[in-house]
Design an enzyme around this catalytic site. Structure first.
Site, PDB file in Angstrom:
ATOM      1  CG  ASP A 244      -2.346  -0.445   0.822  1.00 48.87           C
ATOM      2  OD1 ASP A 244      -2.487  -0.944  -0.303  1.00 48.87           O
ATOM      3  OD2 ASP A 244      -3.271  -0.290   1.624  1.00 48.87           O
TER       4      ASP A 244
ATOM      5  CG  ASP B 221      -7.954  39.304 -30.624  1.00 44.90           C
ATOM      6  OD1 ASP B 221      -8.203  39.500 -31.822  1.00 44.90           O
ATOM      7  OD2 ASP B 221      -6.918  39.695 -30.064  1.00 44.90           O
TER       8      ASP B 221
ATOM      9  N   GLY C 186      -7.359  26.345 -32.107  1.00 45.84           N
ATOM     10  CA  GLY C 186      -8.195  25.673 -33.086  1.00 45.84           C
ATOM     11  C   GLY C 186      -8.457  26.560 -34.285  1.00 45.84           C
ATOM     12  CG  LEU C 187      -9.512  31.257 -35.656  1.00 48.88           C
ATOM     13  CD1 LEU C 187     -10.614  30.901 -36.634  1.00 48.88           C
ATOM     14  CD2 LEU C 187      -9.797  32.593 -34.969  1.00 48.88           C
TER      15      LEU C 187
END
Length: 529
Positions: free
Chosen positions: A36, A287, A422-423
């Protein structure tokens, strides 16, 4: 019992270890089987602590079960006390040891050690890690302060007029999400309105500092998952009020300061303007306007999930499509939050159920734990981590709080940048046929190597497209015609996966085996109604 690859929470003794590892002068003896000790890796490898947690294990083996394991407990307790000389000793048991019923706490108290010995009851088969941390902190504070509880009917003395208000910050622990930086930011925030921080616990506290908790004028429950039970007890026994608002986000930070003003009896009007925060301006800037209405899936501990939903819906203009938590003890709070934003709450500790719901809802951003990070990667969705459990990269060396006005700056950067990337990736894809943006192109400021022409290979273009294409949530039985597949690639990167899934679903419902350009536009019209 359910076999699983990932787990949001460990057993309750892991929560006890988090509290003990946060403090100084406290030691935990854990009645546990050999093996453990793996839990120590959580602190030394993930949080990158330079010391091992102050925990000693009895480490019994299978052959010991036929002998006197109770004697093993007393032997280990005595050795741990002599070696570490703790000022408070906690004694508990792991899930396997719970079945043996050796009662290690009672055995340790019977040894008459010259320090407080507190027994922890940690039912491993009905409770989990967060509950274990909450219970351990409560038992520790209650065990030390119980002799100091005033007589019934006795009210706390009024604060002297020449002394600034004092507050305790309760709840931050080891392995918590940005606890170290949150404490520093909230301390600055309180100082700006004339409030001194008296005790921070359990993170960095000693037993002697816990004894000074009643000297403060009020408590701040920074992390309810760890401290709400303790705050309720302190309010009942010592008459200390509790500030319950968690200052994550601009609106919540203002509400926090207002509550501090009411509880502390001070004027905070001049401090509720976020002078140091740029998030309100950024979230209204050009933006960020294209981010309005982005669909966000939230799953975390209750405190961060509820805070994230408010920030998304009220401060960044996102649309919350799901809010959930693995902390069942706080399920009511999350359900109320989900109802406020018109969505269905997801209360579960099964990551596969979380993944299934995310695939159905098709969000454009996921906010969650390290598990949601992996789920989002498989679904091709941007993701930001907002809550424990986390991995080593979420314990940054830099200053990165989540609370207060500076925390709002950090949150804006962390959540918005994945969408901005992503853009950017979509724009690069749009111009991929330009020689400067081709995979095999040399950096534009270096020119072309002597003897080589501008690369024109289509294979590289195809590799870019395949890397950018999000995987569908489920395997589809329909096929795509070549012209339809080319038309699909004209759709922006960050919604292309959703367009593909919707079109395939539409085709399956209409019994269409091959998707053509006409099918693609028919599906667009169908889902646009």
């Amino acid at each position: 019992m359910q076999l699983t690859l990932w787990s949001y929470e460990g057993p309750p003794h892991i929560g006890a270890m988090r509290v003990v590892a946060s403090m100084q002068g406290v030691h935990l003896v854990l009645h546990a089987p050999q093996g453990d000790t793996y839990a120590e890796l959580l602190f030394t490898m993930i949080e990158r602590r330079d010391t091992r947690p102050p925990v000693t294990y009895t480490s019994f083996q299978a052959r010991d079960l036929g002998g006197n394991t109770a004697e093993l407990v007393t032997t280990v307790v005595g050795e741990a006390f002599e070696r570490f000389k703790p000022r408070v000793l906690l004694v508990g048991e792991a899930c396997t040891a719970e079945l043996i019923q050796d009662q290690p706490g009672s055995l340790a108290r019977g040894m008459q050690l010259p320090v407080p010995v507190l027994s922890l009851e940690l039912p491993a088969y009905t409770r989990k890690e967060c509950w274990g941390a909450n219970e351990t902190f409560y038992q520790l504070v209650r065990g030390l302060l119980k002799p100091l509880v005033p007589e019934a009917g006795r009210h706390p003395e009024a604060r002297p007029a020449d002394r600034r208000p004092r507050a305790n910050l309760l709840g931050p622990t080891a392995l918590g999400f940005r606890c170290r930086d949150d404490v520093e930011e909230v301390t600055r925030l309180l100082a700006s309105v004339g409030v001194d921080v008296h005790v921070v616990a359990p993170l960095g506290a000693t037993p002697e500092e816990l004894l000074r908790i009643p000297e403060a004028d009020f408590n701040v429950c920074l992390y309810p998952e760890t401290a709400d039970q303790t705050c309720v007890w302190l309010e009942r026994m010592f008459g200390q009020p509790t500030v319950k608002t968690v200052p994550i986000g601009i609106g919540a930070t203002r509400d926090f300061l207002d509550e501090v003003g009411r509880v502390g009896g001070i004027d905070v009007a001049d401090a509720t303007s976020p002078i140091s925060s740029r998030m309100p301006w950024y979230s209204r800037s050009v933006d960020s306007t294209y981010l309005t209405g982005k669909r966000v899936f939230i799953f975390a501990d209750a405190t961060h999930a509820v805070a994230a939903a408010r920030i998304c819906a009220e401060e960044l203009g996102f649309k919350v499509v799901c809010v959930g938590t693995y902390a069942r003890e706080f399920g009511r709070d999350v359900r109320e939050c989900a109802k406020r934003y018109g969505v269905e709450a997801l209360i579960t500790d099964d990551y596969l159920e979380v993944e299934k719901r995310a695939a159905e809802l098709q969000p454009e951003l996921m906010l969650g734990t390290q598990m949601e990070r992996h789920i989002a990667k498989r679904l091709g969705v941007p993701c930001a981590v907002i809550s424990a459990p986390v991995h080593v990269q979420d314990f940054p060396a830099r200053y990165a709080p989540q609370m207060g006005f500076e925390g709002a700056n950090v949150i804006f950067d962390t959540w918005v940048h994945p969408l901005m990337m992503g853009l950017e990736e979509h724009l690069i894809t749009m111009f991929r046929e330009d020689f400067e943006f081709h995979d095999a192109a040399t950096a534009s400021h270096l020119g072309w190597p002597v003897g080589t022409g501008r690369p024109t290979g289509s294979g590289s273009q195809e590799s870019v497209e395949s890397a950018a294409e999000p995987l569908p949530a489920e395997a589809s039985t329909v096929t795509w015609a070549a012209e339809a597949d080319q038309e699909l690639k004209k759709i922006p990167f960050f919604v292309r996966g959703k367009a593909r899934r919707n079109t395939e679903r539409f085709a399956a419902e209409q019994g269409i085996q091959t998707i053509t350009v006409e099918t693609l536009y028919d599906a667009k019209a169908h889902f646009g109604r």
